[in-house]
Each structure stands twice: as C-alpha cells, then as structure tokens.
Design a protein around this motif. Structure first.
Motif, PDB file in Angstrom:
ATOM      1  N   ALA A  28      18.758 -19.903 -16.321  1.00 48.73           N
ATOM      2  CA  ALA A  28      19.104 -18.378 -14.430  1.00 48.73           C
ATOM      3  C   ALA A  28      20.097 -18.507 -14.804  1.00 48.73           C
ATOM      4  CB  ALA A  28      18.331 -19.317 -13.433  1.00 48.73           C
ATOM      5  N   ASP A 130      14.094 -20.619  -8.563  1.00 49.99           N
ATOM      6  CA  ASP A 130      14.484 -20.666  -9.849  1.00 49.99           C
ATOM      7  C   ASP A 130      13.252 -21.558 -10.701  1.00 49.99           C
ATOM      8  OD1 ASP A 130      16.173 -18.039 -10.910  1.00 49.99           O
ATOM      9  OD2 ASP A 130      17.472 -18.988  -9.000  1.00 49.99           O
ATOM     10  N   ARG A 185       6.297 -18.446  -6.237  1.00 50.65           N
ATOM     11  CA  ARG A 185       6.922 -17.615  -6.944  1.00 50.65           C
ATOM     12  C   ARG A 185       7.602 -18.501  -7.470  1.00 50.65           C
ATOM     13  NH1 ARG A 185       6.750 -14.154  -0.773  1.00 50.65           N
ATOM     14  NH2 ARG A 185       4.383 -13.519  -0.961  1.00 50.65           N
ATOM     15  N   ARG A 187       9.901 -19.238 -10.957  1.00 52.96           N
ATOM     16  CA  ARG A 187      10.254 -18.829 -12.028  1.00 52.96           C
ATOM     17  C   ARG A 187       9.353 -19.653 -12.578  1.00 52.96           C
ATOM     18  NH1 ARG A 187      14.678 -16.122  -9.486  1.00 52.96           N
ATOM     19  NH2 ARG A 187      14.511 -13.426  -9.648  1.00 52.96           N
ATOM     20  N   LYS A 188      10.007 -21.549 -12.287  1.00 52.00           N
ATOM     21  CA  LYS A 188       9.668 -22.551 -13.058  1.00 52.00           C
ATOM     22  C   LYS A 188       9.560 -23.012 -12.098  1.00 52.00           C
ATOM     23  CE  LYS A 188      11.053 -20.829 -17.105  1.00 52.00           C
ATOM     24  NZ  LYS A 188      10.366 -20.950 -18.475  1.00 52.00           N
ATOM     25  N   ARG A 224       2.580 -17.851 -13.356  1.00 50.00           N
ATOM     26  CA  ARG A 224       3.451 -18.931 -13.751  1.00 50.00           C
ATOM     27  C   ARG A 224       3.232 -20.155 -13.994  1.00 50.00           C
ATOM     28  NH1 ARG A 224       8.698 -16.105 -10.263  1.00 50.00           N
ATOM     29  NH2 ARG A 224       8.363 -13.717 -11.324  1.00 50.00           N
TER      30      ARG A 224
END
Length: 232
Positions: A28, A130, A185, A187-188, A224
């Motif tokens: 990231a 992130d 939301r 990302r990981k 995700r």
C-alpha cells in the motif's frame, strides 16, 4: 470471497498474520505513499502485535487506528490504546503514527458529541483503511458491533457515521466503534480467531442469516477478499 488459513499453533498464527499484514502495508505504501492499519482490542491479538512490531515495514508511513475502544475514564490502563502502545508501538513499529481515540486518559462519555466530532475529523485524512485486522467474540461480534448492541442497526447502516458510541455490552460499559461502512471498505481484511468456541461460532455465522444476528457476517460477506486466520 473468504479464505481460511489454519495454523498449527497460536505462535505460528501470530507470525504468519504479521508477515501478511507487513507485506500488504508495504504494498500500500509503495502504491499510495502511506498506509492505514486498523487493529482490534482484547487479549487475542497480543502475540500478533509483538510479531508485527518487528516486521520490516516503512513504519513512518503507517497510521494505526483501533477498530474499537473502551469508553471508561476510570481505567485508562485498560483501554485498547494502552495495549497498542505497550505491545505494538515497539521495536521497528515505534515509528508508526498512532491515532488514539483520546488524548489524556480514556474518552469521556459526558462529552460524547465532542469526542465523536474530534475522532471523525482525525480519521477523515487517513481513511479508507488499507489493512484491517479484526478479532471476533464468541458472540460473533467484530469491533464493538455485538448482536445485543442498542444501536447496532444504525451502526450497520449504509449511512452510519464513521464512529459511534454503542451500548449493550455485557460489562455494562459503552464502547466506541468504527461502523460497518468503514470496516466494509477496508482494502484488505483479516479476522483473527483462536479456540474451539470461536471456531464453532464462526461456522454458525458462515451459514445464511442476518448480519444483525452475527455481525462478523459483515466482513465474511463483503465483496472484497477477507482472510480468516485460525489456530486452536
């Protein structure tokens, strides 16, 4: 999509998760210049914190936040922030920027609106997350989104504020928590689970059902990827 990684023991889990999180943070940082890491409270992540603190990450480019926090000004040493400072912000990770949800002692519930406004303002510059590491309670709660929370419906809502104060925990004390939109939301996302009781709770949560009944479904069912890390 959910992936499950099973480890031979809790030490291996802590080390493996730390390596994975470090890799994702560095990726990231390389892509966006900075990274935001969200970490859980409780006792389960302690070994993970120790392992992560020694990982080769550009820590001066990392902002660390909590998924939730106690709202009890009488016992500041019992806050999740205290454990992060004691166990994670050590070794190489001492260079990271920690965004605690209080400045002097624990947050004061008498000034709830002021507290929430200040936290929200602080977080806006470093969201989205992130890498998000979550614990899960035996009741399937994540962060402080527990099934019996008085304000759970609002906290799970699409238009929920960034952070909320929720009530209904078995200890009777209110908690600060990141809400569903913020967690979803990320990302990981990683869920850290140990012990037979929580493994059984997870299996039940993986069945079709309402998120209100098993809040971990919020992360399990998101678009995700989510990785579950488990050891006995």
């Amino acid at each position: 999509m959910t992936e499950t990684r099973v480890y031979p023991d809790r030490g291996s889990l802590a080390a493996g998760l730390a390596e994975q999180v470090a890799f994702e943070l560095n990726k990231a940082i390389k892509k966006r210049g900075r990274a935001t890491l969200a970490v859980p409270g409780g006792e389960t992540p302690h070994d993970f914190f120790r392992s992560l603190s020694a990982q080769p990450v550009e820590w001066d480019c990392v902002s660390i936040i909590l998924t939730d926090e106690h709202l009890d000004p009488q016992v500041p040493d019992h806050t999740n922030a205290h454990k992060v400072q004691e166990l994670l912000l050590q070794n190489l990770a001492a260079e990271a920027e920690f965004h605690a949800y209080h400045r002097d002692g624990a947050p004061d519930g008498d000034d709830a609106e002021v507290v929430l406004s200040a936290i929200t303002s602080d977080l806006q510059a470093i969201l989205p997350i992130d890498v998000c590491v979550l614990g899960m309670g035996a009741d399937t709660r994540i962060a402080s989104l527990f099934p019996q929370a008085d304000d759970l419906e609002e906290a799970l809502g699409l238009w929920a504020p960034t952070v909320m104060i929720v009530r209904g925990h078995e200890d009777g004390n209110p908690r600060l928590t990141l809400t569903a939109p913020v967690l979803e939301r990320a990302r990981k996302a990683h869920v850290l689970i140990v012990g037979e009781e929580k493994k059984h709770a997870l299996r039940e949560a993986q069945k079709i059902g309402l998120v209100e009944e098993a809040p971990v479904r919020l992360i399990l069912n998101r678009a995700r990827a989510t990785t579950i890390h488990y050891a006995d």
